[in-house]
Design a protein around this motif. Structure first.
Motif, PDB file in Angstrom:
ATOM      1  N   LEU A  16       0.822  -1.208   0.000  1.00 52.17           N
ATOM      2  CA  LEU A  16       0.000   0.000   0.000  1.00 52.17           C
ATOM      3  C   LEU A  16       0.859   1.261   0.000  1.00 52.17           C
ATOM      4  CD1 LEU A  16      -2.809  -0.940   2.549  1.00 52.17           C
ATOM      5  CD2 LEU A  16      -3.137  -0.415   0.146  1.00 52.17           C
ATOM      6  N   ALA A  56      -8.193   1.917  -0.754  1.00 52.03           N
ATOM      7  CA  ALA A  56      -8.120   0.507  -1.165  1.00 52.03           C
ATOM      8  C   ALA A  56      -8.721  -0.412  -0.112  1.00 52.03           C
ATOM      9  CB  ALA A  56      -6.666   0.124  -1.433  1.00 52.03           C
ATOM     10  N   SER A  60     -12.330  -2.249  -0.665  1.00 49.53           N
ATOM     11  CA  SER A  60     -12.225  -3.720  -0.663  1.00 49.53           C
ATOM     12  C   SER A  60     -13.127  -4.316   0.408  1.00 49.53           C
ATOM     13  CB  SER A  60     -10.778  -4.158  -0.428  1.00 49.53           C
ATOM     14  OG  SER A  60      -9.943  -3.747  -1.485  1.00 49.53           O
ATOM     15  N   LEU A 191      -1.035   1.534  -8.891  1.00 49.51           N
ATOM     16  CA  LEU A 191      -2.398   1.038  -8.688  1.00 49.51           C
ATOM     17  C   LEU A 191      -2.412  -0.461  -8.424  1.00 49.51           C
ATOM     18  CD1 LEU A 191      -4.348   3.029 -11.434  1.00 49.51           C
ATOM     19  CD2 LEU A 191      -4.520   3.309  -8.957  1.00 49.51           C
ATOM     20  N   ILE A 194      -1.421  -0.917  -4.856  1.00 45.41           N
ATOM     21  CA  ILE A 194      -2.457  -0.397  -3.961  1.00 45.41           C
ATOM     22  C   ILE A 194      -3.636  -1.362  -3.868  1.00 45.41           C
ATOM     23  CG2 ILE A 194      -4.217   1.410  -3.726  1.00 45.41           C
ATOM     24  CD1 ILE A 194      -2.112   3.357  -4.891  1.00 45.41           C
ATOM     25  N   VAL A 195      -4.118  -1.818  -5.013  1.00 45.18           N
ATOM     26  CA  VAL A 195      -5.267  -2.739  -5.025  1.00 45.18           C
ATOM     27  C   VAL A 195      -4.898  -4.070  -4.375  1.00 45.18           C
ATOM     28  CG1 VAL A 195      -6.832  -4.055  -6.509  1.00 45.18           C
ATOM     29  CG2 VAL A 195      -6.319  -1.664  -7.049  1.00 45.18           C
ATOM     30  N   GLY A 198      -4.422  -3.593  -0.630  1.00 44.00           N
ATOM     31  CA  GLY A 198      -5.701  -3.391   0.048  1.00 44.00           C
ATOM     32  C   GLY A 198      -6.426  -4.701   0.293  1.00 44.00           C
ATOM     33  N   LYS A 199      -6.448  -5.563  -0.716  1.00 42.35           N
ATOM     34  CA  LYS A 199      -7.103  -6.865  -0.561  1.00 42.35           C
ATOM     35  C   LYS A 199      -6.383  -7.721   0.477  1.00 42.35           C
ATOM     36  CE  LYS A 199      -9.215  -7.188  -5.149  1.00 42.35           C
ATOM     37  NZ  LYS A 199      -9.288  -7.960  -6.414  1.00 42.35           N
ATOM     38  N   THR A 228      -2.659   2.126   7.388  1.00 44.84           N
ATOM     39  CA  THR A 228      -3.022   2.896   6.200  1.00 44.84           C
ATOM     40  C   THR A 228      -2.707   4.383   6.350  1.00 44.84           C
ATOM     41  OG1 THR A 228      -5.305   3.097   7.012  1.00 44.84           O
ATOM     42  CG2 THR A 228      -4.841   1.308   5.465  1.00 44.84           C
TER      43      THR A 228
END
Length: 325
Positions: A16, A56, A60, A191, A194-195, A198-199, A228
């Motif tokens: 992240l 994210a 999520s 990205l 980040i994605v 986040g998951k 975060t």
């Protein structure tokens, strides 16, 4: 299994933070190629980048139905930003507060929190029988309509900032331009991290909460919120160390507004965010905390070292309260 989830959580936080850093670099470089002023880049792209981890995680969580994490992550991150980030900066060096932040950003941040509190039916909770209600009992939700209102308010706020920035342009610093293809590659790579991060954080946080007997609300307020918020902490502390403490308050106020309006707004628009009794208390505490920091800012337009120490002590007490309840 517990150790594996801790490892996934740590890796998720790293992804992240690194992803947000890469995303900001690529986006800012691309914006400079199209001659977008640096101030506008800071107000929009950098604000989005430092809040990307919260975005994210919350989105999520909303998509996975873990709405308690979505709300508690935003509330916990805002508490950490206000008390820990600003408190730490103030201990390093007294933090001056810009007049624009006092007149515009702090009132908007407080008003946004109050709106979310009302939209989540917090007032109705306090009219009910609080003694008979458990902390994890559902008391309301932030609806899709409330989420769309928050998103619209965020767009209007950013538009107003850009309008003000264009009215008083600053001299732009000449920098070496990065090729457009490289900018796009950095944005996509950022990205991706980040994605994925986040998951990983949402999944591991839920598993850790179950294993340790913690609620999703508690883990969202503490571990996830602190993790975060690391970009804001690092950015503000580095700025304070360089003597640029005036950036800290604006960074925190802008990030908190973005967290409430855009991140929570998008989360609620995707899937109405469930609000339990514990979250109602947390939102009320966030409102009172925001007002306290606002009062500190009014005293000689700066936050002193003593006030910074008080803020850190308040955060420690808040975490103890969240754990014990």
């Amino acid at each position: 299994m517990f150790i594996l989830n801790i490892t996934i959580l740590t890796a998720g936080f790293f992804a992240l933070i690194k992803g947000a850093d890469i995303f900001v670099d690529g986006s800012a470089a691309l914006a400079r190629n199209f001659r977008v002023p640096a101030l506008i880049i800071g107000l929009t792209i950098v604000a989005l980048g430092t809040s990307a981890p919260e975005f994210a995680v919350s989105v999520s969580a909303a998509l996975q139905g873990s709405n308690e994490i979505a709300l508690s992550n935003v509330v916990g991150s805002n508490m950490f930003n206000l008390l820990c980030v600003l408190g730490t900066c103030a201990l390093i060096s007294p933090v001056p507060v810009d007049k624009g932040v006092i007149k515009r950003d702090f009132p908007i941040a407080i008003a946004s929190t109050v709106f979310v509190f009302i939209a989540a039916e917090g007032a109705g909770f306090f009219r009910g029988n609080m003694r008979e209600m458990g902390m994890e009992e559902r008391v309301g939700s932030v609806s899709r309509i409330a989420g769309l209102i928050l998103i619209t308010a965020c767009i209007a706020y950013i538009g107003f900032l850009i309008f003000q920035a264009k009215r008083s342009p600053e001299n732009e610093e000449v920098r070496e331009r990065i090729p457009v293809w490289k900018c796009v590659l950095l944005i996509l790579l950022g990205l991706f991290f980040i994605v994925g991060g986040g998951k990983a954080v949402v999944y591991s946080a839920k598993e850790i909460a179950r294993a340790a007997g913690m609620t999703e609300t508690l883990i969202g307020l503490t571990i996830v919120a602190v993790g975060t918020s690391l970009p804001e902490l690092v950015t503000s502390v580095v700025a304070a160390g360089k003597g640029q403490t005036e950036l800290a308050v604006g960074n925190v106020a802008g990030s908190n507004i973005f967290n409430l309006m855009f991140i929570l707004g998008v989360s609620a628009a995707l899937n109405p965010v469930t609000v339990n009794a514990a979250s109602v208390y947390d939102m009320l505490i966030l409102i009172l905390t925001s007002m306290l920091i606002f009062l500190f800012s009014l005293t000689a337009r700066k936050i002193s070292r003593v006030e910074g120490g008080i803020m850190l002590a308040v955060y420690a007490a808040y975490v103890v309260f969240a754990v014990l309840r």
